[in-house]
Design a protein around this motif. Structure first.
Motif, mmCIF file in Angstrom:
data_model
loop_
_atom_site.group_PDB
_atom_site.id
_atom_site.type_symbol
_atom_site.label_atom_id
_atom_site.label_comp_id
_atom_site.label_asym_id
_atom_site.label_seq_id
_atom_site.Cartn_x
_atom_site.Cartn_y
_atom_site.Cartn_z
ATOM 1 N N GLY A 99 8.876 8.422 -2.930
ATOM 2 C CA GLY A 99 10.102 9.078 -2.794
ATOM 3 C C GLY A 99 10.012 9.937 -1.318
ATOM 4 O O GLY A 99 10.743 10.864 -1.343
ATOM 5 N N LEU A 100 9.210 9.664 -0.676
ATOM 6 C CA LEU A 100 8.899 10.207 0.771
ATOM 7 C C LEU A 100 9.141 9.308 1.933
ATOM 8 O O LEU A 100 8.708 9.641 2.937
ATOM 9 N N ALA A 101 10.230 8.616 1.988
ATOM 10 C CA ALA A 101 10.308 7.568 3.118
ATOM 11 C C ALA A 101 10.895 8.523 4.334
ATOM 12 O O ALA A 101 10.941 7.728 5.501
ATOM 13 N N LEU A 104 -0.861 9.888 -4.875
ATOM 14 C CA LEU A 104 -0.649 9.411 -3.503
ATOM 15 C C LEU A 104 -1.873 8.718 -2.975
ATOM 16 O O LEU A 104 -2.095 7.599 -2.442
ATOM 17 N N ALA A 105 -3.072 9.478 -3.292
ATOM 18 C CA ALA A 105 -4.351 9.090 -2.934
ATOM 19 C C ALA A 105 -4.576 7.685 -3.424
ATOM 20 O O ALA A 105 -5.356 6.741 -3.056
ATOM 21 N N ASP A 106 -4.423 7.612 -4.680
ATOM 22 C CA ASP A 106 -4.642 6.460 -5.656
ATOM 23 C C ASP A 106 -3.955 5.244 -5.184
ATOM 24 O O ASP A 106 -4.510 4.133 -5.351
ATOM 25 N N ASP A 107 -2.592 5.597 -5.160
ATOM 26 C CA ASP A 107 -1.951 4.468 -4.657
ATOM 27 C C ASP A 107 -2.226 3.816 -3.247
ATOM 28 O O ASP A 107 -2.363 2.628 -3.122
ATOM 29 N N VAL A 162 3.405 3.219 0.655
ATOM 30 C CA VAL A 162 2.984 4.478 -0.006
ATOM 31 C C VAL A 162 3.953 5.710 -0.166
ATOM 32 O O VAL A 162 4.213 6.006 -1.216
ATOM 33 N N LEU A 163 4.462 6.199 1.009
ATOM 34 C CA LEU A 163 5.460 7.092 1.125
ATOM 35 C C LEU A 163 6.711 6.641 0.422
ATOM 36 O O LEU A 163 7.526 7.516 -0.297
ATOM 37 N N LEU A 196 -4.765 -0.681 9.310
ATOM 38 C CA LEU A 196 -4.281 -1.262 8.127
ATOM 39 C C LEU A 196 -3.885 0.060 7.251
ATOM 40 O O LEU A 196 -3.080 -0.156 6.449
ATOM 41 N N HIS A 197 -4.676 1.155 7.481
ATOM 42 C CA HIS A 197 -4.143 2.258 6.566
ATOM 43 C C HIS A 197 -2.781 2.732 7.154
ATOM 44 O O HIS A 197 -1.858 3.172 6.305
ATOM 45 N N ARG A 198 -2.425 2.722 8.336
ATOM 46 C CA ARG A 198 -1.208 3.211 9.042
ATOM 47 C C ARG A 198 -0.002 2.225 8.213
ATOM 48 O O ARG A 198 1.147 2.631 7.843
#
Length: 230
Positions: free
Chosen positions: A79-81, A38-41, A74-75, A66-68
């Motif tokens: 598979g964490l939608a 997740l961090a890499d993505d 990313v989520l 931008l991160h948000r």
């Protein structure tokens, strides 16, 4: 030429973004989550998101926002939608809770005795203040992208360091673990110091051991303090 000030890239150079984001992802999303992936993505979306601002596709947008924005994709890709908005907001603050590399605080403490120190980061001011307070980073001020509303490697960011500190560019050293950042700084007349951070990408990518174009190439902030006679 006398070195008056040192300015620092932060993510990867001062703090270990990968381990910190992965740790917070596991804490907030559960231990089964692959925090490293997740961090890499998320980090992989960092430069493209800033490029949209640099290209004028977006108005000035601080890095937290931008991160948000990139976190949603990313989520979803992980598979964490179904993660709620409150957890998403807390995940963005993972970037405010990163640990420095072990040599950073002792090295900065020595360097500050003789030089002005400041981050010159793409991270927004609130983020930099939180990182500093969390780990005791001895900055004299906070410089960087949000101050001039440009993202590195725009020249305005590097120019601002000498302008705001009222010193010649040649008396400012840009310290970074990324050769492209240092090349952009040299193009604006700053001196440069390369710091080798072999673990930044978890061993997936190993950065070069030295930058032959830098004024100094070192393995730690403490070695840089030695080289500058601190």
């Amino acid at each position: 030429m006398t070195v008056r000030a040192l300015v620092f890239d932060v993510f990867g150079t001062v703090v270990d973004w990968r381990a910190g984001v992965a740790r917070e992802a596991r804490r907030l999303l559960g231990p089964a989550v692959d925090g490293d992936a997740l961090a890499d993505d998320w980090r992989g979306r960092y430069v493209p998101s800033m490029q949209r601002v640099r290209a004028g596709d977006l108005p000035w947008t601080p890095l937290d926002a931008l991160h948000r924005a990139s976190l949603d994709d990313v989520l979803a890709d992980a598979g964490l939608a179904d993660v709620g908005a409150d957890v998403r907001a807390e995940l963005v603050l993972a970037w405010h809770r990163l640990d420095p590399w072990p040599d950073v605080v002792p090295g900065l403490t020595r360097l500050q005795r003789s030089h002005v120190l400041a981050p010159l980061s793409n991270g927004n001011v609130a983020l930099q203040v939180d990182l500093a307070r969390r780990s005791g980073l001895p900055w004299d001020c906070v410089l960087g992208a949000e101050v001039v509303r440009h993202y590195k490697p725009d020249p305005e960011v590097y120019d601002s360091a000498a302008q705001l500190l009222a010193v010649p560019p040649s008396s400012v050293v840009m310290v970074a673990a990324h050769v492209d950042d240092l090349a952009a700084a040299r193009a604006r007349g700053l001196r440069t110091a390369y710091v080798h951070r072999p673990a930044e990408f978890g061993g997936r990518v190993v950065p070069p051991a030295a930058d032959p174009d830098a004024d100094w190439s070192v393995g730690s902030f403490e070695e840089l303090a030695d080289r500058l006679g601190c």
